[in-house]
Design an enzyme around this catalytic site. Structure first.
Site, PDB file in Angstrom:
ATOM      1  CE  LYS A  10      -4.074  -1.917  -0.117  1.00  0.00           C
ATOM      2  NZ  LYS A  10      -3.678  -3.311  -0.426  1.00  0.00           N
TER       3      LYS A  10
HETATM    4  C1  LIG Z   1      -9.859  -2.442  -1.578  1.00  0.00           C
HETATM    5  C2  LIG Z   1      -9.225  -3.227  -0.477  1.00  0.00           C
HETATM    6  N1  LIG Z   1      -9.920  -3.481   0.637  1.00  0.00           N
HETATM    7  C3  LIG Z   1      -9.382  -4.177   1.645  1.00  0.00           C
HETATM    8  C4  LIG Z   1      -8.097  -4.660   1.590  1.00  0.00           C
HETATM    9  C5  LIG Z   1      -7.566  -5.484   2.711  1.00  0.00           C
HETATM   10  O1  LIG Z   1      -6.426  -4.935   3.300  1.00  0.00           O
HETATM   11  P1  LIG Z   1      -5.371  -5.879   4.031  1.00  0.00           P
HETATM   12  O2  LIG Z   1      -4.533  -6.557   2.997  1.00  0.00           O
HETATM   13  O3  LIG Z   1      -4.558  -4.917   4.850  1.00  0.00           O
HETATM   14  O4  LIG Z   1      -6.128  -6.818   4.875  1.00  0.00           O
HETATM   15  C6  LIG Z   1      -7.335  -4.437   0.444  1.00  0.00           C
HETATM   16  C7  LIG Z   1      -5.966  -4.968   0.307  1.00  0.00           C
HETATM   17  O5  LIG Z   1      -5.449  -5.161  -0.761  1.00  0.00           O
HETATM   18  C8  LIG Z   1      -7.916  -3.702  -0.619  1.00  0.00           C
HETATM   19  O6  LIG Z   1      -7.227  -3.456  -1.750  1.00  0.00           O
END
Ligand SMILES: Cc1ncc(COP(=O)(O)O)c(C=O)c1O
Length: 397
Positions: free
Chosen positions: A186
């Protein structure tokens, strides 16, 4: 999404602070931690940066979504409107809350459209969960207006859009709560981490409790704390928070570099015939993690991603054909294939998610290519990339 590209002494120093105390837990151990409260400090700075009253860190973006849904009172049998273009975590979190994801069309913003939302509303709709994909915004003001008019909860998945804004207001701050991810790819990363932001004190209190087994966090004797609600463990560790804190302090520098690099590529591509760019309701608020553009049709999009990769232009994604981000390839959701029976299966008329058809979204995703924007490109590398991109696409168009 390149926070990891610029790890440096700042992250190392923050981590060393934690290691020197031996306190990896975000709560308690007041004397031993020698004044280092990495999670708390990250939360204070994040809330300030996003212009909201409260931020609560979680172990991931997925944990943040679960926490936000629970804290906003979304649970068994509720319908939550979601877009088909997102990461699976958005849909998982709705299902795990016991709620039903109702898919609605996107538009050329690549996000849930206000028209798609209107068409998907039912008397059982409780919440709307737009996802600000690939660094930029949905038509969030119109979506918010619909939610306000219909009395629906608005929750934003801004996991991919940390630092992006619409008309100067941070994405994630428009609804009852917003979620960010700080996972390894990210804009800013702390390895694994996420956050819920909100202006609502009751939502913050519920999120804080839910993410830590329901604890009320009153006083400094954890064993004596009451449990406000049934919760879970979605806590972040001090080590992860330490890295995130250093990264947050670099966010504006990251955004500036991404925007500059993206602008250079976009300007060069603007002269290409038959290519259009993703619609940005507020160009200035784009976090610029990706340059998304539309090829004339599915065939040319397929040809282009292959040719771009072959030409050394890495990080170009044709989401329609990969398994990551688009409903079309998510057979496990379509078949409700879970490790155990899901709450939605106990609903009297559990819908057939396999029958969901969104041709308008398909038509957009078929043509969409998203090109990753990196921080570390030298001027020469950026120039070479532009040249290779133009040459490759000209051959196809
Ligand atoms: C749009 C979206 N929502 C939620 C998440 C979930 O985040 P995490 O990987 O930190 O659990 C991601 C991760 O890629 C995402 O791109």
């Amino acid at each position: 999404m390149p926070g990891f590209e610029i790890f440096g002494d700042e992250e190392r120093q923050q981590v060393n602070d934690v290691m020197d105390t031996g306190v990896l837990f975000r709560y308690g151990f007041d004397a031993a931690r020698k004044g280092h409260w990495k999670a708390k400090t990250f939360e204070t700075e994040l809330a300030r940066r996003m212009g909201v009253g409260y931020a609560h860190l979680c172990a991931s973006g997925t944990a943040a979504l679960a926490t936000a849904l629970a804290a906003c009172g979304i649970g068994a049998g509720d319908e939550v409107i979601v877009p088909p273009f997102t990461f699976v975590a958005t849909i998982e979190s709705v299902l795990m809350a016991g709620a039903l994801p109702v898919f609605a069309d996107i538009d050329e913003t690549l996000c849930l459209s206000p028209e798609g939302l209107e068409a998907a509303l039912t008397p059982a709709t409780k919440a709307v969960l737009p996802v600000h994909m690939c660094g930029a915004m949905a038509r969030i003001d119109e979506i918010k207006a619909t939610c306000d008019r219909k009395g629906l909860l608005l929750l934003e998945d801004a996991c991919q859009s940390v630092g992006a804004a619409y008309q100067g207001k941070a994405l994630g701050s428009f609804g009852k709560a917003g979620c960010f991810s700080f996972d390894p790819v990210k804009t800013i990363t702390c390895g694994e981490g996420g956050a819920v932001i909100t202006d609502d004190k009751a939502v913050y209190t519920a999120a804080h409790a839910f993410a830590d087994h329901g604890h009320d966090h009153i006083g400094n004797d954890r064993g004596a704390e009451a449990h406000l609600i049934i919760g879970a463990n979605h806590r972040i560790s001090e080590l992860n928070a330490a890295v995130g804190l250093a990264q947050l302090r670099k966010l504006d520098r990251i955004l500036e570099t991404q925007r500059r690099n993206k602008a250079a590529i976009k300007a060069a591509m603007a002269g290409l015939p038959r290519i259009a760019f993703r619609q940005l309701p507020d160009t200035g608020g784009d976090s610029a993690t990706f340059l998304s553009f539309f090829m004339p049709d599915l065939e040319s999009a397929r040809q282009a991603v292959k040719a771009l990769a072959a030409a050394g232009v890495d990080g170009c994604f044709h989401w329609f054909d990969n398994n990551w981000h688009y409903l079309r390839k998510w057979d496990h959701f379509r078949g409700l294939k879970a490790a155990a029976r899901l709450a939605v299966e106990a609903m009297p008329n559990c819908p057939d998610l396999g029958a969901v058809s969104l041709p308008a979204s398909d038509a957009i995703m078929q043509r969409t290519i998203s090109m990753q924007i990196k921080l570390g490109w030298s001027p020469q590398q950026l120039e070479a990339r532009i040249e290779a991109t133009l040459k490759t696409l000209k051959n196809i168009l």
